[in-house]
Design a protein around this motif. Structure first.
Motif, PDB file in Angstrom:
ATOM      1  N   MET A   1      -7.932   3.242   0.304  1.00 51.37           N
ATOM      2  CA  MET A   1      -8.160   2.089   1.702  1.00 51.37           C
ATOM      3  C   MET A   1      -7.883   3.808   2.525  1.00 51.37           C
ATOM      4  SD  MET A   1      -4.506   1.606   1.113  1.00 51.37           S
ATOM      5  CE  MET A   1      -4.673   0.250   0.553  1.00 51.37           C
TER       6      MET A   1
ATOM      7  N   SER B   1      -6.600   5.276   5.383  1.00 55.77           N
ATOM      8  CA  SER B   1      -5.641   4.909   5.721  1.00 55.77           C
ATOM      9  C   SER B   1      -4.538   6.180   5.597  1.00 55.77           C
ATOM     10  CB  SER B   1      -4.638   3.635   5.437  1.00 55.77           C
ATOM     11  OG  SER B   1      -3.006   3.605   5.612  1.00 55.77           O
TER      12      SER B   1
ATOM     13  N   LYS C   1      -3.987  -4.777  10.884  1.00 57.02           N
ATOM     14  CA  LYS C   1      -3.741  -4.228  12.070  1.00 57.02           C
ATOM     15  C   LYS C   1      -2.318  -4.804  12.610  1.00 57.02           C
ATOM     16  CE  LYS C   1      -5.560  -0.339  11.377  1.00 57.02           C
ATOM     17  NZ  LYS C   1      -4.999   0.839  11.151  1.00 57.02           N
TER      18      LYS C   1
ATOM     19  N   ASP D   1     -16.152  -8.277   7.740  1.00 52.82           N
ATOM     20  CA  ASP D   1     -16.686  -6.999   7.838  1.00 52.82           C
ATOM     21  C   ASP D   1     -16.953  -6.186   8.758  1.00 52.82           C
ATOM     22  OD1 ASP D   1     -18.575  -6.289   6.469  1.00 52.82           O
ATOM     23  OD2 ASP D   1     -17.246  -4.663   5.424  1.00 52.82           O
TER      24      ASP D   1
ATOM     25  N   ARG E   1       0.244  -1.173   0.083  1.00 53.14           N
ATOM     26  CA  ARG E   1      -0.143  -0.357  -0.478  1.00 53.14           C
ATOM     27  C   ARG E   1       0.619   1.235   0.217  1.00 53.14           C
ATOM     28  NH1 ARG E   1      -3.384  -0.333   4.858  1.00 53.14           N
ATOM     29  NH2 ARG E   1      -4.509  -1.976   4.228  1.00 53.14           N
TER      30      ARG E   1
ATOM     31  N   GLU F   1     -10.190  -2.808   7.471  1.00 58.68           N
ATOM     32  CA  GLU F   1      -9.322  -2.513   7.742  1.00 58.68           C
ATOM     33  C   GLU F   1      -8.848  -2.678   8.616  1.00 58.68           C
ATOM     34  OE1 GLU F   1      -6.310  -0.579   6.265  1.00 58.68           O
ATOM     35  OE2 GLU F   1      -7.273  -1.176   4.529  1.00 58.68           O
TER      36      GLU F   1
END
Ligand code: S3P
Length: 451
Positions: free
Chosen positions: A172, A174, A354, A378, A133, A350
């Protein structure tokens, strides 16, 4: 830097009512950025209230490896003598980021448009996390990359000699990706544009502006944030007071809500609008939370938070709130276990990438302690009000927030809750155990519990 060699099991037992006034450590996002931007400035940046956790100290080491001089002083402040944008030295050692996703991703952005080579490693958790990413936009800017399969660490990069600015739409939600591209753009000639469809924490934008970069943020017709950065500025050193981390404050906040008789004050907590989703959510759940002494400090709003034990009710947390509380879902799940009815948390994709697969880690931890929950790809639904909670051992998967969340559970559960490794807490909140025990909690070594 790497964890896992000597796990330290910890257990939390039913706490006395939590009482007192506490100050949680400095914000992790701002601490990383203070050291990085200080290293890129010309002159001496002073940082007070830096979070002295393993993640942030790894960033300090990385900045030292490219020539910045970072010193801790007797009064607890740090100074960073910057090497200056464009002048980074090639590191003569491997850069070990331990557990720190923010550290490694933002540093890759900085190094990726400097004419240097660098190799990055991390612990078992960081080595599983996706780096593509940030490596993908860096490749577009001219960075050469050799990484383990799936763009995982270890990874080596060779920064572009003549980097090219890009326009990049962040795929995404982020802040790390947004920030990595902006930091790479710093050393590009011309204008770098980042389009952010879903707003995330804006510390990079705000702090770069404070360091003197020419950066603008507008909203386009589609409602997306458009961030434009002019490359190759001379960054000016700053005096930074790091406010307390709202993500760390979330642990005493939830603990006080669920431990009967509690009444505490958490001082000087940053209220950046992209970080306060947990406060909004806990108030919606019926939490008695008061923000007092609201004031502005260093470009951010801060307040003292007074919180008392409360009767909570389950709610649906809007999916669009997820970016503003992305690190707080594990501890929200603990609050939900004490709420009446179901708490439904959508939009959690997301969480899978992590420090651990946090959605799975939370669900397994809840199940191990008698808390009904349903996990989908999700979403997470937690049913509150079950009796006889606790008694389980939680696998933390090198994830500090899993460890801290389940210790908070133990403070209000009927039986003790054990986490297989409390050592990981040092990545973000080294004073966690002493702070909580000072408020009336009972967190102790649980030696003998296998990892
Ligand atoms: C951070 C961004 C978030 C957050 C992390 C800190 C930052 O990560 O989870 O703890 O300082 O930019 P993502 O960008 O992966 O959401």
């Amino acid at each position: 830097m790497s964890h896992g060699t000597s796990p330290t099991p910890l257990a939390a037992r039913t706490a006395s009512p939590l009482k007192g006034t506490v100050r949680v450590p400095g914000d992790k996002s701002i601490s990383h950025r203070s050291l990085m931007f200080g290293a890129l400035a010309v002159g001496r940046t002073t940082v007070r209230g830096l979070l002295e956790s393993e993640d942030v100290l790894a960033t300090a080491e990385a900045m030292r490896a490219v020539g910045a001089k970072i010193v801790k002083h007797a009064d607890g402040s740090y100074t960073v003598d910057g090497i200056g944008l464009g002048s980074l030295l090639e590191p003569d050692r491997v850069i070990d980021f331990g557990n720190a996703g923010t550290g490694v991703r933002l540093t890759m952005g900085i190094f990726g448009t400097h004419d240097i080579a660098a190799t990055f490693v991390g612990d078992a958790s960081l080595s599983k996390r996706p780096m593509g990413r940030v490596l993908d936009p860096l490749r577009q800017m001219g960075t050469a990359v050799i990484a383990r399969e799936g763009d995982r660490l270890p990874a080596s990069i060779r920064g572009a000699r003549t980097p090219a600015p890009i326009t990049y739409r962040v795929p995404m939600a982020s802040a790390q990706v947004k920030s990595a591209v902006l930091l790479a753009g710093l050393n590009c000639p011309g204008e770098t544009t980042v389009i952010e469809p879903i707003p995330t924490r804006d510390h990079t934008e705000k702090m770069l502006a404070g360091f003197g970069a020419d950066i603008s943020v507008t909203v386009n017709e589609a409602g997306e944030r458009v961030i434009k950065l002019q490359g190759q500025p001379t960054l000016k050193p700053q005096d930074i007071d790091v406010p307390a981390d709202p993500s760390s404050a979330a642990f005493p906040l939830v603990a006080a809500l669920i431990v009967p008789g509690s009444d505490i004050v958490i001082e000087n907590v940053m209220l950046n609008e992209h970080r306060t989703g947990i406060i909004t959510t806990l108030i919606e759940m019926g939490g008695d939370i008061e923000l007092v002494n609201r004031r502005s400090a260093g470009g951010e709003e801060v307040a003292d938070i007074r919180v008392k034990h409360s009767k909570l009710k389950g709610i649906t947390v809007p999916a669009e709130r997820a970016p503003s509380m992305i690190d707080e879902y594990p501890v929200l799940a603990i609050a939900a276990a004490f709420a009446e009815g179901d708490t439904f948390m959508p939009g959690l994709d997301e969480l899978r990438v992590k420090e651990s697969d946090r959605l799975a880690a939370v669900a397994r931890g809840l199940e191990a302690n008698g808390i009904p929950c349903v996990e989908t790809e999700d979403t997470l639904t937690v049913t509150g009000g079950a009796k006889g909670l606790g008694g389980g051992t939680v696998v933390t998967h090198l994830d500090h927030r899993i460890a801290m969340s389940f210790l908070v559970l133990g403070m209000a559960a009927d039986k003790p809750v054990t986490v297989d490794d409390g050592a990981v807490i040092a990545t973000s909140f080294p004073t966690f155990t002493s702070l909580f025990n000072g408020l009336g909690a009972d967190i102790r070594d649980a030696g003998g519990v296998a990892a």
